[in-house]
Write an enzyme that holds these catalytic residues in place. Structure first.
Site, PDB file in Angstrom:
ATOM      1  N   HIS A  50      -5.502 -33.462  17.949  1.00  0.00           N
ATOM      2  CA  HIS A  50      -4.392 -34.301  18.419  1.00  0.00           C
ATOM      3  C   HIS A  50      -3.270 -33.450  18.974  1.00  0.00           C
ATOM      4  O   HIS A  50      -2.155 -33.938  19.157  1.00  0.00           O
ATOM      5  CB  HIS A  50      -3.884 -35.172  17.271  1.00  0.00           C
ATOM      6  CG  HIS A  50      -4.954 -36.077  16.742  1.00  0.00           C
ATOM      7  ND1 HIS A  50      -5.102 -37.383  17.163  1.00  0.00           N
ATOM      8  CD2 HIS A  50      -5.974 -35.844  15.868  1.00  0.00           C
ATOM      9  CE1 HIS A  50      -6.149 -37.924  16.547  1.00  0.00           C
ATOM     10  NE2 HIS A  50      -6.693 -37.011  15.765  1.00  0.00           N
ATOM     11  N   LYS A  87       0.847  -1.201   0.000  1.00  0.00           N
ATOM     12  CA  LYS A  87       0.000   0.000   0.000  1.00  0.00           C
ATOM     13  C   LYS A  87       0.885   1.255   0.000  1.00  0.00           C
ATOM     14  O   LYS A  87       0.700   2.162  -0.784  1.00  0.00           O
ATOM     15  CB  LYS A  87      -0.901  -0.044   1.238  1.00  0.00           C
ATOM     16  CG  LYS A  87      -1.836   1.127   1.380  1.00  0.00           C
ATOM     17  CD  LYS A  87      -2.777   0.925   2.558  1.00  0.00           C
ATOM     18  CE  LYS A  87      -3.492   2.204   2.915  1.00  0.00           C
ATOM     19  NZ  LYS A  87      -4.394   2.064   4.058  1.00  0.00           N
ATOM     20  N   GLU A 136      10.646  -4.810   4.356  1.00  0.00           N
ATOM     21  CA  GLU A 136      10.724  -6.221   3.948  1.00  0.00           C
ATOM     22  C   GLU A 136      10.361  -6.387   2.477  1.00  0.00           C
ATOM     23  O   GLU A 136      11.037  -7.078   1.714  1.00  0.00           O
ATOM     24  CB  GLU A 136       9.751  -7.079   4.777  1.00  0.00           C
ATOM     25  CG  GLU A 136      10.066  -7.181   6.255  1.00  0.00           C
ATOM     26  CD  GLU A 136       9.328  -6.158   7.083  1.00  0.00           C
ATOM     27  OE1 GLU A 136       9.154  -5.002   6.610  1.00  0.00           O
ATOM     28  OE2 GLU A 136       8.923  -6.483   8.210  1.00  0.00           O
ATOM     29  N   GLU A 150      -4.910  -7.083  15.353  1.00  0.00           N
ATOM     30  CA  GLU A 150      -4.377  -5.767  14.985  1.00  0.00           C
ATOM     31  C   GLU A 150      -5.482  -4.715  15.071  1.00  0.00           C
ATOM     32  O   GLU A 150      -5.228  -3.547  15.326  1.00  0.00           O
ATOM     33  CB  GLU A 150      -3.781  -5.814  13.569  1.00  0.00           C
ATOM     34  CG  GLU A 150      -2.816  -4.675  13.295  1.00  0.00           C
ATOM     35  CD  GLU A 150      -1.981  -4.889  12.045  1.00  0.00           C
ATOM     36  OE1 GLU A 150      -0.777  -5.103  12.174  1.00  0.00           O
ATOM     37  OE2 GLU A 150      -2.535  -4.841  10.934  1.00  0.00           O
ATOM     38  N   GLY A 205      -4.889  -1.951   5.405  1.00  0.00           N
ATOM     39  CA  GLY A 205      -4.113  -3.076   4.871  1.00  0.00           C
ATOM     40  C   GLY A 205      -4.787  -4.418   5.105  1.00  0.00           C
ATOM     41  O   GLY A 205      -4.935  -5.234   4.191  1.00  0.00           O
ATOM     42  N   ARG A 206      -5.236  -4.650   6.342  1.00  0.00           N
ATOM     43  CA  ARG A 206      -5.807  -5.966   6.670  1.00  0.00           C
ATOM     44  C   ARG A 206      -7.225  -6.144   6.118  1.00  0.00           C
ATOM     45  O   ARG A 206      -7.834  -7.190   6.306  1.00  0.00           O
ATOM     46  CB  ARG A 206      -5.756  -6.199   8.178  1.00  0.00           C
ATOM     47  CG  ARG A 206      -6.416  -5.121   9.013  1.00  0.00           C
ATOM     48  CD  ARG A 206      -6.051  -5.280  10.491  1.00  0.00           C
ATOM     49  NE  ARG A 206      -6.501  -4.157  11.309  1.00  0.00           N
ATOM     50  CZ  ARG A 206      -5.835  -3.018  11.449  1.00  0.00           C
ATOM     51  NH1 ARG A 206      -4.704  -2.813  10.810  1.00  0.00           N
ATOM     52  NH2 ARG A 206      -6.298  -2.048  12.221  1.00  0.00           N
ATOM     53  N   LYS A 241       9.440  -1.372  14.540  1.00  0.00           N
ATOM     54  CA  LYS A 241      10.032  -0.944  13.259  1.00  0.00           C
ATOM     55  C   LYS A 241      11.057   0.154  13.503  1.00  0.00           C
ATOM     56  O   LYS A 241      12.151   0.135  12.945  1.00  0.00           O
ATOM     57  CB  LYS A 241       8.935  -0.380  12.346  1.00  0.00           C
ATOM     58  CG  LYS A 241       8.104  -1.392  11.622  1.00  0.00           C
ATOM     59  CD  LYS A 241       7.304  -0.659  10.549  1.00  0.00           C
ATOM     60  CE  LYS A 241       6.172  -1.479  10.007  1.00  0.00           C
ATOM     61  NZ  LYS A 241       5.310  -0.732   9.111  1.00  0.00           N
TER      62      LYS A 241
HETATM   63  C1  G6Q Z   1      -2.516  -3.864   8.069  1.00  0.00           C
HETATM   64  C2  G6Q Z   1      -1.264  -3.312   8.488  1.00  0.00           C
HETATM   65  C3  G6Q Z   1      -0.030  -4.015   7.964  1.00  0.00           C
HETATM   66  C4  G6Q Z   1       0.316  -3.697   6.519  1.00  0.00           C
HETATM   67  C5  G6Q Z   1       1.739  -4.163   6.257  1.00  0.00           C
HETATM   68  C6  G6Q Z   1       2.162  -3.939   4.827  1.00  0.00           C
HETATM   69  O1  G6Q Z   1      -3.592  -3.420   8.356  1.00  0.00           O
HETATM   70  O2  G6Q Z   1      -1.246  -1.960   8.224  1.00  0.00           O
HETATM   71  O3  G6Q Z   1      -0.108  -5.408   8.089  1.00  0.00           O
HETATM   72  O4  G6Q Z   1      -0.592  -4.294   5.646  1.00  0.00           O
HETATM   73  O5  G6Q Z   1       2.618  -3.499   7.124  1.00  0.00           O
HETATM   74  O6  G6Q Z   1       2.088  -2.593   4.489  1.00  0.00           O
HETATM   75  P1  G6Q Z   1       2.244  -2.144   3.007  1.00  0.00           P
HETATM   76  O7  G6Q Z   1       1.143  -2.709   2.212  1.00  0.00           O
HETATM   77  O8  G6Q Z   1       2.205  -0.644   3.031  1.00  0.00           O
HETATM   78  O9  G6Q Z   1       3.566  -2.661   2.531  1.00  0.00           O
END
Ligand code: G6Q
Length: 545
Positions: free
Chosen positions: A384, A206, A212, A353, A267-268, A512
């Site tokens: 199990h 996003k 990463e 989250e 994001g989620r 972070k």
């Molecule tokens: C979700 C969070 C988080 C995010 C990641 C990736 O709600 O904000 O999990 O999706 O940190 O972020 P980017 O899509 O910006 O790389």
């Protein structure tokens, strides 16, 4: 807003909890043959929620529904659906529901209509997906794409990875892979058997600033160019999904090959947007549209069904009841569907989250428990492993059991075996086993009276352990869409009840920031002012021999 615990209905719920000291679910079932009918709700013939095996009786539910009304849940729901800046710490609307709304819906952000833009991106996705899937989109040496690697993390990974596994029966001739971790082993293992000439990378971020993802994207580019050589070939093998066109272009991806979305999608909550591109490439755009339609089915249900018949509302209220009045700190999600293996991990992010917050929307400390920890594995595997704690442990772990009436692969009658376990577990948790029942069993097994006396306490199951059963017909794209949206709205409702902002995630930031400080120290920089534990670990990691 009045604090949750100061509402008169909160005290009434405490009294209700006290009354439960003398109530056992097995007796409630024995006394009320209509309990299932009373406490279950269906969304047509495809999806059923049986919440009758929870620690509720009619008056419990009445009080919980009163709580929802006093927290003005209906107004909050309308505010979210209509595009108010519900995510108040980031000043953003919360409109993942708009992504699955029909073309004629009128939804606006800051007065501007957004549905046409959403459908423009969907149309671009369809064009691209169709070309890749039919082999019209060719790699640099003229061969069609066989493998898609999504590089993203968190919300840009978990949803698509979960959905591709869940919808394997709808997969076509494109394989989907996911690389999220900055641990290079994941990239190495993923690329091991792939051919750069037939591999397409989706860089999904996003913000397009996530460390990463950018490192993994660079590693993928190096791997690709090692074989393809000419950087102009990148255009055919790298596309981006982002809200940040500038950063995408700076990375070297043509913005013609970028699929956009908007800051009002968390994001989620983003798998419904272009972040779902790997899903669409894997199952095709029609099936992806079905998943969106499933999400929209649940939106319509959530928005219009009376609170007392509203699946996400009921699940949220009962969840709160168990968390806040029964001190259940953990919630288990147990899909009896192997292909939902990543669903609990996906829900961990969605729930933890979103509602793992310690202050109210107004920034005051909360004085009650908010989001529970979530765990889960597919049944029957979990039986199990960790179910022991759920049956006989000292704490209460409410469970959601999920299963399909039909299987995509019924071999050897195994689906019935799976379902018999699904049912048996919910029944066992609810009923338990009394000392008298255990003794009868031990006697029947020929145990001596001394052995019976010694073993009885170990063989007793308290029961009265709550669970929901979520039964769907078959795990189709539409059903998956419904299930995801069901949990999204459950989380939303709980956020409203707990008065927390479910749509920010400041807690992710601190680690972070510290990692940025520590990284140079691992490369020989002078360690800064850390605690002795962190300093000791840095010294061990950087030790020369
Ligand atoms: C979700 C969070 C988080 C995010 C990641 C990736 O709600 O904000 O999990 O999706 O940190 O972020 P980017 O899509 O910006 O790389």
């Amino acid at each position: 807003m009045t604090s949750l615990t100061q509402l008169p209905v909160w005290d009434a719920l405490k009294d209700e909890r006290a009354a439960w000291k003398k109530i056992h679910l097995r007796n409630l079932f024995a006394k009320d043959s209509d309990r299932f009918a009373r406490f279950s709700v269906a969304l047509d013939d495809e999806l059923l929620l049986d919440y009758s095996k929870n620690l509720i009786r009619p008056q419990t539910l009445k009080l919980l529904l009163k709580l929802a009304q006093e927290r003005e849940l209906e107004a909050a729901r309308e505010a979210m659906f209509s595009g108010a800046a519900f995510n108040l710490t980031e000043g953003r609307a919360v409109l993942h529901t708009a992504l699955r709304a029909p073309l004629d819906a009128d939804i606006r952000v800051d007065g501007q209509p957004i549905i046409a833009d959403i459908h423009t991106v969907l149309a671009r996705m369809r064009h691209f997906v169709d070309r890749v899937r039919t082999g019209k989109w060719k790699g640099y040496n003229g061969k069609p794409i066989t493998d898609v690697v999504n590089i993203g993390i968190g919300g840009s990974d978990l949803g698509p990875a979960m959905a591709c596994l869940a919808l394997k029966p709808y997969g076509g001739n494109i394989r989907a892979h996911f690389v999220s971790n900055v641990d290079p082993s994941q990239m190495v293992d993923t690329l091991e058997d792939l051919n750069p000439a037939t591999t397409l990378f989706i860089i999904a971020s996003k913000t397009f600033t996530t460390q990463e993802t950018l490192l993994n994207a660079q590693a993928a580019r190096v791997w690709f160019l090692d074989t393809a050589k000419d950087p102009s070939h990148i255009a055919k093998h790298f596309v981006a999904v982002s809200t940040n066109a500038q950063a995408v272009s700076a990375f070297g991806i043509d913005t013609d090959h970028m699929f956009g979305f908007w800051d009002w999608i968390g994001g989620r909550y983003s798998l419904w947007s272009a972040i779902g591109l790997p899903i669409a490439l894997y199952i095709g755009m029609d099936a992806f549209a079905e998943m969106l339609a499933g999400g929209h089915d649940m939106d319509s249900h959530f928005r219009t069904a009376p609170l007392s018949e509203n699946m996400p509302v009921l699940m949220a209220l009962i969840g709160l009841w168990h968390s806040n009045f029964w001190d259940a700190p953990v919630h288990a999600v147990l899909p009896y569907e192997q292909r939902l293996a990543r669903f609990p991990a996906y829900l961990q992010q969605l729930d933890m989250e979103s509602n793992g917050k310690g202050v109210t929307r107004a920034g005051k400390p909360v004085t009650y428990t908010t989001g529970p920890a979530l765990l889960g594995e597919p049944g029957t595997n979990g039986q199990h492993a960790f179910y022991q704690l759920i049956h006989q442990g000292t704490g209460l772990i409410p469970c959601d059991f999920l299963a399909g009436r039909e299987s995509h692969n019924d071999i050897n009658g195994q689906h019935a075996v799976l379902l018999s376990n699904f049912l048996a577990q919910t029944e066992a948790l609810m009923r338990g086993k009394t000392a008298a029942e255990a003794q009868v069993e031990l006697a029947a097994a020929g145990r001596s009276s001394r052995e019976i006396k010694a073993l009885t306490p170990h063989k007793v199951f308290p029961g009265n352990r709550p669970s929901n059963a979520i039964l769907y017909r078959r795990l189709t794209p539409r059903t998956l869409g419904r299930l995801i949206a069901l949990y999204e709205h459950k989380v939303f409702v709980q956020g409203v009840l707990w008065d927390v902002n479910s749509f920010d995630q400041w807690g992710v930031e601190l680690g972070k920031q510290l990692a940025q400080i520590i990284l140079p120290e691992l490369h020989g920089g002078t360690p800064g002012a850390h605690d002795s534990s962190t300093l000791g670990l840095i010294a061990k990691i950087t030790q020369k021999d």
